[in-house]
Scaffold this motif. Structure first.
Motif, PDB file in Angstrom:
ATOM      1  N   GLN A 184      87.682   1.568  21.283  1.00 56.89           N
ATOM      2  CA  GLN A 184      86.562   1.580  22.213  1.00 56.89           C
ATOM      3  C   GLN A 184      85.337   2.295  21.638  1.00 56.89           C
ATOM      4  OE1 GLN A 184      87.164   3.794  25.797  1.00 56.89           O
ATOM      5  NE2 GLN A 184      85.744   2.538  26.968  1.00 56.89           N
ATOM      6  N   LYS A 195      81.762   0.326  20.700  1.00 56.68           N
ATOM      7  CA  LYS A 195      80.525   0.705  21.382  1.00 56.68           C
ATOM      8  C   LYS A 195      79.455   1.142  20.375  1.00 56.68           C
ATOM      9  CE  LYS A 195      82.061   2.018  26.022  1.00 56.68           C
ATOM     10  NZ  LYS A 195      82.367   3.140  26.943  1.00 56.68           N
ATOM     11  N   LYS A 231      75.888  -0.826  19.734  1.00 49.36           N
ATOM     12  CA  LYS A 231      74.654  -0.082  19.946  1.00 49.36           C
ATOM     13  C   LYS A 231      73.751  -0.173  18.713  1.00 49.36           C
ATOM     14  CE  LYS A 231      73.364   4.188  22.289  1.00 49.36           C
ATOM     15  NZ  LYS A 231      73.893   5.459  22.837  1.00 49.36           N
ATOM     16  N   PRO A 277      83.350  -4.291  25.896  1.00 51.05           N
ATOM     17  CA  PRO A 277      82.333  -4.226  24.840  1.00 51.05           C
ATOM     18  C   PRO A 277      81.975  -5.595  24.282  1.00 51.05           C
ATOM     19  CG  PRO A 277      83.980  -2.523  24.504  1.00 51.05           C
ATOM     20  CD  PRO A 277      84.480  -3.392  25.608  1.00 51.05           C
TER      21      PRO A 277
END
Lengths: 209, 209
Positions: free
Chosen positions: A70, A74, A78, A133
């Motif tokens: 996770q 992420k 980003k 995600p």
DNA sequence: AGAAAAACCTATCAATTGATAAAATCATAA
DNA sequence: TTATGATTTTATCAATTGATAGGTTTTTCT
């Protein structure tokens, strides 16, 4: 100071770390508690001082596995959020390299070796670490018009995420592949899921419907 | 006449048939010989009168599983050979409905529970029953110009077959789905692998490279 | 009908499994 | 240094596993 705490924690963490590799490669049933203990350099009953039973160890393994994934996903999303294709590629490449050697085995164990409460819990973790995600990438793509109309094509974010994950977790009979091959595979998967295998004229033909 | 033969064969076949369902759902290790025997309505040692050991039963299961799939796929492809999209759809739909409930589990067992000789043998069967028929579809598509240039895109027949199979054998956390949902899924998988998720303008952009 | 063979069952084995009890070792704090 | 608690070990348990031995029933063929 709290050396006692840290000392105990070392073994505590090592058990999960070692068990992670074993469980993910051979599956829950094929890995005995003795095998885990041996790989940790301790005796089998010591495991039961740190964890109440085998299942708890497995849950701990899943938790760490999913948590790591996770945070990584992420971060990647980003970083390259504005470029759809690059984003899909980076995510694909990362999972391809860092995913458990047999994701299918993992799902099977979750479904067959855990009770329903734990299944629900893990499923929640799974959705947060993998599904959400990746789905966010496609969601953004849809908003920007880079992904086909979901209502027409069925390309809703979550199902799309599952499609990409399916491609990634294929590896039907193969072994672990070297890094540059993984990069090549990630590139192919990205192109296929975005643009398809059909030649462009065929693709246009379909789009007119 | 040969009632003796048939009588023996009944149990012989029933064992494989019953074991097939169990092995494919729960995996090799999770299914004990007693469980198979119970489901057959016989005692456990009777199994060993028909088959020398558990592994042989599993091999027999795989053989029948793969043989059935091979004949079915060849028939489907022969029937609708001139229409690429329809052919991909029919094959996808058939596998989606008739495939073992956990294909990933099957691959895991093949890799981890069998010795190398048998692995090679099964791999051969697998290629003949799944890989080769599906790859033949894409091979024809390439010749007819309906599939992108493999040299540029990497869409060679065999890798393409694996991609489609990956999509089909996804089913990450789900259960068995009803027939009309499977048809819908097959339709989506077909469109995605042929035309991709990206909107057509994006697809064109990529094709210019 | 009666012999031969096939199919099946009861009883049992050794090995492995996850798990517990109790004793021994070690580190820590007073 | 010594008492305390955490950690680890040895010894052991009951349950399950795949597999075998030997006897019993059922089917087949003459």
């Amino acid at each position: 100071m709290n050396n006692r705490f840290e000392y105990g924690n070392k073994t505590h963490q090592k058990i999960v770390k070692v068990a992670r590799d074993l469980f993910m490669e051979f599956g829950y049933r094929a890995v005995s508690t003795r095998r885990i203990a041996d790989a940790c350099g301790i005796t089998q009953p010591t495991l039961y001082h740190h964890y109440p039973n085998k299942k708890t160890i497995y849950l701990e393994v899943l938790k760490s596995e999913l948590f790591d994934m996770q945070t990584a996903l992420k971060r990647i999303i980003k970083r390259c959020g504005d470029n759809l294709e690059e984003c899909v590629f980076q995510v694909t490449y990362y999972i391809l390299i860092n995913k458990p050697s047999s994701m299918g085995q993992m799902f099977h164990d979750i479904k067959n070796e855990l009770d329903e409460e734990h299944q629900k819990e893990i499923q929640q973790w799974w959705m947060e670490s993998y599904q959400a995600p990746i789905a966010s990438i496609f969601e953004k793509g849809i908003k920007e018009g880079k992904i086909r109309n979901p209502a027409e094509f069925g390309s809703y974010p979550v199902p799309s995420a599952y499609l990409l994950l399916s491609l990634i977790s294929s590896k039907h009979m193969e072994q672990q592949v070297p890094e540059h091959v993984a990069k090549e595979q990630a590139r192919l998967y990205t192109k296929v899921i975005l643009y398809g295998l059909a030649s462009s004229s065929e693709g246009q033909k379909n789009n007119e419907l």
